[in-house]
Design a protein around this motif. Structure first.
Motif, PDB file in Angstrom:
ATOM      1  N   GLY A  67       0.819  -1.201   0.000  1.00 33.16           N
ATOM      2  CA  GLY A  67       0.000   0.000   0.000  1.00 33.16           C
ATOM      3  C   GLY A  67       0.854   1.252   0.000  1.00 33.16           C
ATOM      4  O   GLY A  67       0.556   2.229  -0.696  1.00 33.16           O
ATOM      5  N   GLY A  68       1.947   1.225   0.785  1.00 34.02           N
ATOM      6  CA  GLY A  68       2.855   2.362   0.795  1.00 34.02           C
ATOM      7  C   GLY A  68       3.485   2.595  -0.564  1.00 34.02           C
ATOM      8  O   GLY A  68       3.652   3.741  -1.000  1.00 34.02           O
ATOM      9  N   ALA A  69       3.838   1.511  -1.256  1.00 27.93           N
ATOM     10  CA  ALA A  69       4.408   1.647  -2.602  1.00 27.93           C
ATOM     11  C   ALA A  69       3.375   2.215  -3.576  1.00 27.93           C
ATOM     12  O   ALA A  69       3.683   3.100  -4.381  1.00 27.93           O
ATOM     13  CB  ALA A  69       4.912   0.287  -3.090  1.00 27.93           C
ATOM     14  N   TRP A  70       2.151   1.719  -3.488  1.00 28.48           N
ATOM     15  CA  TRP A  70       1.099   2.239  -4.373  1.00 28.48           C
ATOM     16  C   TRP A  70       0.789   3.702  -4.081  1.00 28.48           C
ATOM     17  O   TRP A  70       0.384   4.457  -4.978  1.00 28.48           O
ATOM     18  CB  TRP A  70      -0.172   1.400  -4.239  1.00 28.48           C
ATOM     19  CG  TRP A  70      -0.130   0.118  -5.002  1.00 28.48           C
ATOM     20  CD1 TRP A  70      -0.148  -1.146  -4.494  1.00 28.48           C
ATOM     21  CD2 TRP A  70      -0.081  -0.027  -6.429  1.00 28.48           C
ATOM     22  NE1 TRP A  70      -0.090  -2.070  -5.511  1.00 28.48           N
ATOM     23  CE2 TRP A  70      -0.056  -1.414  -6.709  1.00 28.48           C
ATOM     24  CE3 TRP A  70      -0.039   0.870  -7.490  1.00 28.48           C
ATOM     25  CZ2 TRP A  70      -0.003  -1.907  -8.006  1.00 28.48           C
ATOM     26  CZ3 TRP A  70       0.014   0.378  -8.789  1.00 28.48           C
ATOM     27  CH2 TRP A  70       0.034  -0.995  -9.031  1.00 28.48           C
ATOM     28  N   SER A  71       0.980   4.148  -2.835  1.00 35.53           N
ATOM     29  CA  SER A  71       0.724   5.547  -2.507  1.00 35.53           C
ATOM     30  C   SER A  71       1.733   6.475  -3.177  1.00 35.53           C
ATOM     31  O   SER A  71       1.496   7.688  -3.278  1.00 35.53           O
ATOM     32  CB  SER A  71       0.755   5.760  -0.987  1.00 35.53           C
ATOM     33  OG  SER A  71       2.074   5.713  -0.478  1.00 35.53           O
ATOM     34  N   VAL A  72       2.861   5.927  -3.602  1.00 36.57           N
ATOM     35  CA  VAL A  72       3.825   6.700  -4.388  1.00 36.57           C
ATOM     36  C   VAL A  72       3.450   6.662  -5.871  1.00 36.57           C
ATOM     37  O   VAL A  72       3.537   7.666  -6.578  1.00 36.57           O
ATOM     38  CB  VAL A  72       5.253   6.146  -4.191  1.00 36.57           C
ATOM     39  CG1 VAL A  72       6.248   6.888  -5.081  1.00 36.57           C
ATOM     40  CG2 VAL A  72       5.669   6.258  -2.729  1.00 36.57           C
ATOM     41  N   ILE A  73       2.991   5.490  -6.318  1.00 33.94           N
ATOM     42  CA  ILE A  73       2.688   5.309  -7.738  1.00 33.94           C
ATOM     43  C   ILE A  73       1.426   6.064  -8.149  1.00 33.94           C
ATOM     44  O   ILE A  73       1.397   6.723  -9.203  1.00 33.94           O
ATOM     45  CB  ILE A  73       2.547   3.813  -8.060  1.00 33.94           C
ATOM     46  CG1 ILE A  73       3.885   3.108  -7.845  1.00 33.94           C
ATOM     47  CG2 ILE A  73       2.058   3.601  -9.496  1.00 33.94           C
ATOM     48  CD1 ILE A  73       3.817   1.599  -7.977  1.00 33.94           C
ATOM     49  N   PHE A  74       0.365   5.981  -7.345  1.00 38.15           N
ATOM     50  CA  PHE A  74      -0.911   6.609  -7.715  1.00 38.15           C
ATOM     51  C   PHE A  74      -0.762   8.110  -8.003  1.00 38.15           C
ATOM     52  O   PHE A  74      -1.183   8.577  -9.064  1.00 38.15           O
ATOM     53  CB  PHE A  74      -1.945   6.379  -6.617  1.00 38.15           C
ATOM     54  CG  PHE A  74      -2.458   4.966  -6.532  1.00 38.15           C
ATOM     55  CD1 PHE A  74      -2.457   4.137  -7.649  1.00 38.15           C
ATOM     56  CD2 PHE A  74      -2.941   4.446  -5.341  1.00 38.15           C
ATOM     57  CE1 PHE A  74      -2.919   2.835  -7.581  1.00 38.15           C
ATOM     58  CE2 PHE A  74      -3.411   3.146  -5.257  1.00 38.15           C
ATOM     59  CZ  PHE A  74      -3.398   2.337  -6.384  1.00 38.15           C
ATOM     60  N   PRO A  75      -0.169   8.903  -7.094  1.00 35.75           N
ATOM     61  CA  PRO A  75      -0.022  10.335  -7.405  1.00 35.75           C
ATOM     62  C   PRO A  75       0.901  10.578  -8.598  1.00 35.75           C
ATOM     63  O   PRO A  75       0.655  11.490  -9.404  1.00 35.75           O
ATOM     64  CB  PRO A  75       0.582  10.917  -6.116  1.00 35.75           C
ATOM     65  CG  PRO A  75       0.260   9.934  -5.053  1.00 35.75           C
ATOM     66  CD  PRO A  75       0.284   8.606  -5.724  1.00 35.75           C
TER      67      PRO A  75
END
Length: 295
Positions: A67-75
């Protein structure tokens, strides 16, 4: 770095590489404004915490790390799409944090099949779909919370910031609840989908409407996966070498390490229970199977 008992050396290397990829985002300029604001500190803190969680073996830790990795990718992806559609070039400086986070996800993919991860998250069907929905919810929740911090620190946008904070908190709760196999996680997911659509449509700035509405996808996916599992789609599973059989039609069950159903049976056998817990902590899943089968 020696491997723990029951952990293959290549798994240790994968964990270390995934962890280093995310921590590098915080250490080498992935966070905006050079750590001079609450938002930048939050982004850096999420990256470091997620990197450290990749070193843990449980499904909860692995899902939060993803989830932390996706929080970088999404923005990053959202900004890239906005820039491209408005005629601006996308710089490599803006993309490389997303690339590092994507590399961490790719390297860590097999860790979801680690035996400890399977012991700590074992729905009767569609396990990867549930894990994907949970990780997406955590990622979207963290990204929305980052946006909320930006709005709360801007004059005149306090109410919008509160709405974003509520949406981010609901998304995070749904992801964490689901991966902990709590029934309320699904309800929180359904609520987050409704809040995402309502929040997105209420924003006057149309550019933010579609990203916010898109955060309804994790919650919708949770509900759809639950319904599919209850309908019998996907393969069934047994916990700890077949020591516990799932009830027909039960899509999710509350677990604590090796399952509350198994824990109920273990309750009268405190010594055996303690040994199984110790074996899980040491990574000796073979011993867990033997002791559980003996009950």
């Amino acid at each position: 770095m020696p491997a723990r008992p029951g952990v293959a050396p290549f798994e240790v290397h994968r964990r270390a590489l995934a962890s280093a990829s995310l921590i590098a985002i915080a250490l080498f300029g992935g966070a905006p404004h050079a750590y001079r604001s609450l938002l930048s500190l939050f982004v850096a803190g999420v990256a470091v915490a997620s990197g450290l969680l990749f070193m843990r073996r449980s499904a909860v830790a692995q899902t939060l790390a993803r989830g932390g990795a996706w929080s970088v990718i999404f923005p990053g992806v959202t900004i890239a799409i906005m820039s491209a559609t408005h005629g601006y070039a996308v710089s490599m400086h803006a993309l490389w944090p997303s690339l590092l986070a994507g590399a961490a996800l790719l390297v860590a993919r097999p860790l979801l099949d680690d035996e400890r991860a399977r012991l700590t998250f074992a729905p009767i069907a569609l396990r990867l779909w549930f894990l994907g929905a949970a990780a997406a919810a955590v990622g979207a929740g963290l990204a929305t919370t980052e946006l909320a911090l930006a709005y709360l620190s801007t004059h005149g946008l306090f109410k919008a910031g509160l709405a974003l904070a509520l949406l981010g908190t609901t998304l995070l709760a749904s992801g964490i609840g689901l991966v902990k196999m709590r029934g309320w996680g699904i309800f929180a997911g359904a609520l987050s989908a409704i809040l995402a659509v309502a929040t997105g449509l209420s924003f006057g700035w149309y550019t933010l409407t579609w990203p916010l509405v898109a955060t309804s996808i994790p919650g919708a996916l949770m509900v759809a996966t639950l319904l599919a599992a209850r309908a019998g789609f996907g393969s069934t599973s047994r916990d700890v070498g077949g020591a516990v059989e799932h009830e027909p039609g039960l899509a999710l069950r509350t677990t604590h390490r090796i399952g509350d159903e198994l824990r109920v049976e273990l309750a009268p056998h405190d010594e055996m229970h303690a040994r199984i817990e110790h074996a899980l902590d040491e990574g000796d899943t073979g011993d867990v199977r033997e002791r559980a089968a003996a009950l």
